[in-house]
Design a protein around this motif. Sequence first.
Motif, short mmCIF file in Angstrom:
data_model
loop_
_atom_site.label_atom_id
_atom_site.label_comp_id
_atom_site.label_asym_id
_atom_site.label_seq_id
_atom_site.Cartn_x
_atom_site.Cartn_y
_atom_site.Cartn_z
N TYR A 1 -0.95 -0.73 0.48
CA TYR A 1 -0.85 -2.13 0.93
C TYR A 1 0.59 -2.44 1.31
O TYR A 1 1.53 -1.87 0.76
N THR A 2 0.76 -3.40 2.20
CA THR A 2 2.07 -4.01 2.38
C THR A 2 2.18 -5.14 1.37
O THR A 2 1.17 -5.54 0.76
N ALA A 3 3.36 -5.69 1.22
CA ALA A 3 3.56 -6.82 0.30
C ALA A 3 2.68 -8.00 0.75
O ALA A 3 2.10 -8.71 -0.08
N GLN A 4 2.58 -8.21 2.06
CA GLN A 4 1.77 -9.31 2.58
C GLN A 4 0.29 -9.13 2.23
O GLN A 4 -0.38 -10.06 1.78
N GLN A 5 -0.21 -7.91 2.41
CA GLN A 5 -1.62 -7.63 2.12
C GLN A 5 -1.90 -7.82 0.64
O GLN A 5 -2.94 -8.37 0.26
N LEU A 6 -0.98 -7.36 -0.19
CA LEU A 6 -1.17 -7.48 -1.64
C LEU A 6 -1.20 -8.96 -2.05
O LEU A 6 -2.03 -9.37 -2.86
N SER A 7 -0.32 -9.74 -1.47
CA SER A 7 -0.27 -11.16 -1.84
C SER A 7 -1.54 -11.87 -1.40
O SER A 7 -2.08 -12.71 -2.12
N GLU A 8 -2.07 -11.50 -0.24
CA GLU A 8 -3.31 -12.14 0.25
C GLU A 8 -4.49 -11.78 -0.64
O GLU A 8 -5.36 -12.61 -0.92
N LEU B 1 7.86 1.50 -5.75
CA LEU B 1 6.85 1.70 -4.71
C LEU B 1 6.63 3.20 -4.48
O LEU B 1 7.52 4.02 -4.73
N ASP B 2 5.43 3.53 -4.01
CA ASP B 2 5.13 4.93 -3.73
C ASP B 2 5.53 5.28 -2.30
O ASP B 2 5.54 4.41 -1.43
N LEU B 3 5.85 6.54 -2.11
CA LEU B 3 6.22 7.01 -0.77
C LEU B 3 4.98 7.53 -0.06
O LEU B 3 4.26 8.37 -0.59
N PHE B 4 4.69 6.99 1.11
CA PHE B 4 3.53 7.41 1.90
C PHE B 4 4.06 7.77 3.28
O PHE B 4 4.35 6.87 4.08
N GLY B 5 4.21 9.06 3.51
CA GLY B 5 4.91 9.46 4.73
C GLY B 5 6.37 9.11 4.54
O GLY B 5 6.98 9.49 3.54
N ASN B 6 6.91 8.33 5.44
CA ASN B 6 8.31 7.90 5.27
C ASN B 6 8.40 6.42 4.93
O ASN B 6 9.45 5.80 5.08
N LYS B 7 7.30 5.86 4.48
CA LYS B 7 7.29 4.43 4.15
C LYS B 7 7.03 4.24 2.65
O LYS B 7 6.27 4.99 2.04
N VAL C 1 5.24 2.06 -0.08
CA VAL C 1 4.05 1.22 -0.03
C VAL C 1 3.61 0.81 -1.45
O VAL C 1 3.96 1.45 -2.44
N TYR C 2 2.84 -0.27 -1.48
CA TYR C 2 2.17 -0.68 -2.71
C TYR C 2 0.82 0.02 -2.77
O TYR C 2 0.21 0.32 -1.75
N THR C 3 0.37 0.28 -4.00
CA THR C 3 -0.94 0.93 -4.19
C THR C 3 -1.74 0.11 -5.19
O THR C 3 -1.26 -0.93 -5.67
N ASP C 4 -2.92 0.60 -5.56
CA ASP C 4 -3.75 -0.11 -6.53
C ASP C 4 -3.03 -0.25 -7.87
O ASP C 4 -3.27 -1.21 -8.62
N LYS C 5 -2.16 0.68 -8.18
CA LYS C 5 -1.38 0.59 -9.42
C LYS C 5 -0.59 -0.73 -9.45
O LYS C 5 -0.57 -1.44 -10.45
N HIS C 6 0.03 -1.06 -8.33
CA HIS C 6 0.83 -2.30 -8.26
C HIS C 6 -0.08 -3.52 -8.32
O HIS C 6 0.29 -4.55 -8.90
N LEU C 7 -1.26 -3.40 -7.72
CA LEU C 7 -2.23 -4.50 -7.78
C LEU C 7 -2.61 -4.76 -9.24
O LEU C 7 -2.65 -5.91 -9.70
N HIS C 8 -2.89 -3.70 -10.01
CA HIS C 8 -3.26 -3.87 -11.42
C HIS C 8 -2.13 -4.49 -12.22
O HIS C 8 -2.35 -5.36 -13.06
N TYR C 9 -0.89 -4.03 -11.95
CA TYR C 9 0.27 -4.61 -12.66
C TYR C 9 0.38 -6.10 -12.37
O TYR C 9 0.58 -6.91 -13.27
#
Lengths: 139, 170
Positions: free
Chosen positions: A4-11, A37-43, A45-53
């Motif tokens: 997720y991006t920060a925007q997607q997570l907040s929504e 944040l986790d590295l996904f390619g060179n970006k 990103v937020y993951t489900d782990k961050h959502l749970h936190y």
Amino acid sequence: MKTYTAQQLSELLQQEAPDMNLRTVRYYTQIGLLPPLDLFGNKRVYTDKHLHYLRAIVTLSKTGETLAAIQDKLARLTIEQIEKIGDKLALYRSEHVLENETLQVSKDVLLTISPRVSDELKERMIHTLTQMLKGEQRP
Amino acid sequence: MILAKLAKPVMEKSEGLNHLWIRFVSSGDEPIETVRVRISMPQGVYRSINLNGYPENGAGEIMMERPTPGTDLLIELRTHEEINADSGEIFIYMESGDMKITRSLSIDFGDGDDDEKFEVDREVVERLKELRIFGFGANQAEYEFTYIPPVRFDKPNEYAELEKKYRIDF
């Protein structure tokens, strides 16, 4: 892995916690309340782990805990335990608190019932739960 | 007399969140009664009501009774739409009786996508985490105040000479 991006997570979180927003997601990340944040390619990103936190932090905040205490508690838990805390977020929605009735069936069991449940059904549920708990306690 | 710090010296130009921490470090020789604190932000930066629960009047002044060394103030700052500047100044004005103190802090603004710009001050963050508040950045009453110092006009009037001659100061 879902990212997720920060925007997607907040929504996503706003559906459960209307006070959550992009600013808060970013800030909690910056002040170290969330894992890196986790590295996904060179970006990054937020993951489900961050959502749970985040769900767990919001839930515990509603109980009056300071952020320092919340951070300390979450550091001692597995991600599965943190996810379970976040699952309780719905219990702290104001409409839930205002409309529903919470009964303490025993010191270990609480029952929350909506006003749409009839009194008769409520009594049967309490009776059934009490019997089940007594059955557990028999030697 | 006071120390002031920001949680983040660089803040996002839009949808940003930051905190200003003001601490009394000494009260001087005389005990201080009521202190009025006014904060002026750069355009596009808004502040919430103080997080410590001190009363605020309609002019956005924070009223503190008898602050002692160690008393502090935490103010949440936010940006909404994109700010058209790379930096700005925050001014803190404190008044108590004849005592007037002004402090200024620089703040830079950056794009929200570059996380590495937004380092935090550990001391401010540790203090923030001790508060029992939920939802930084949540919808709260906000102020945007710009301080305009009073302008004195020296305007001669027809009674000026008479006033000089006959005025009585009690």
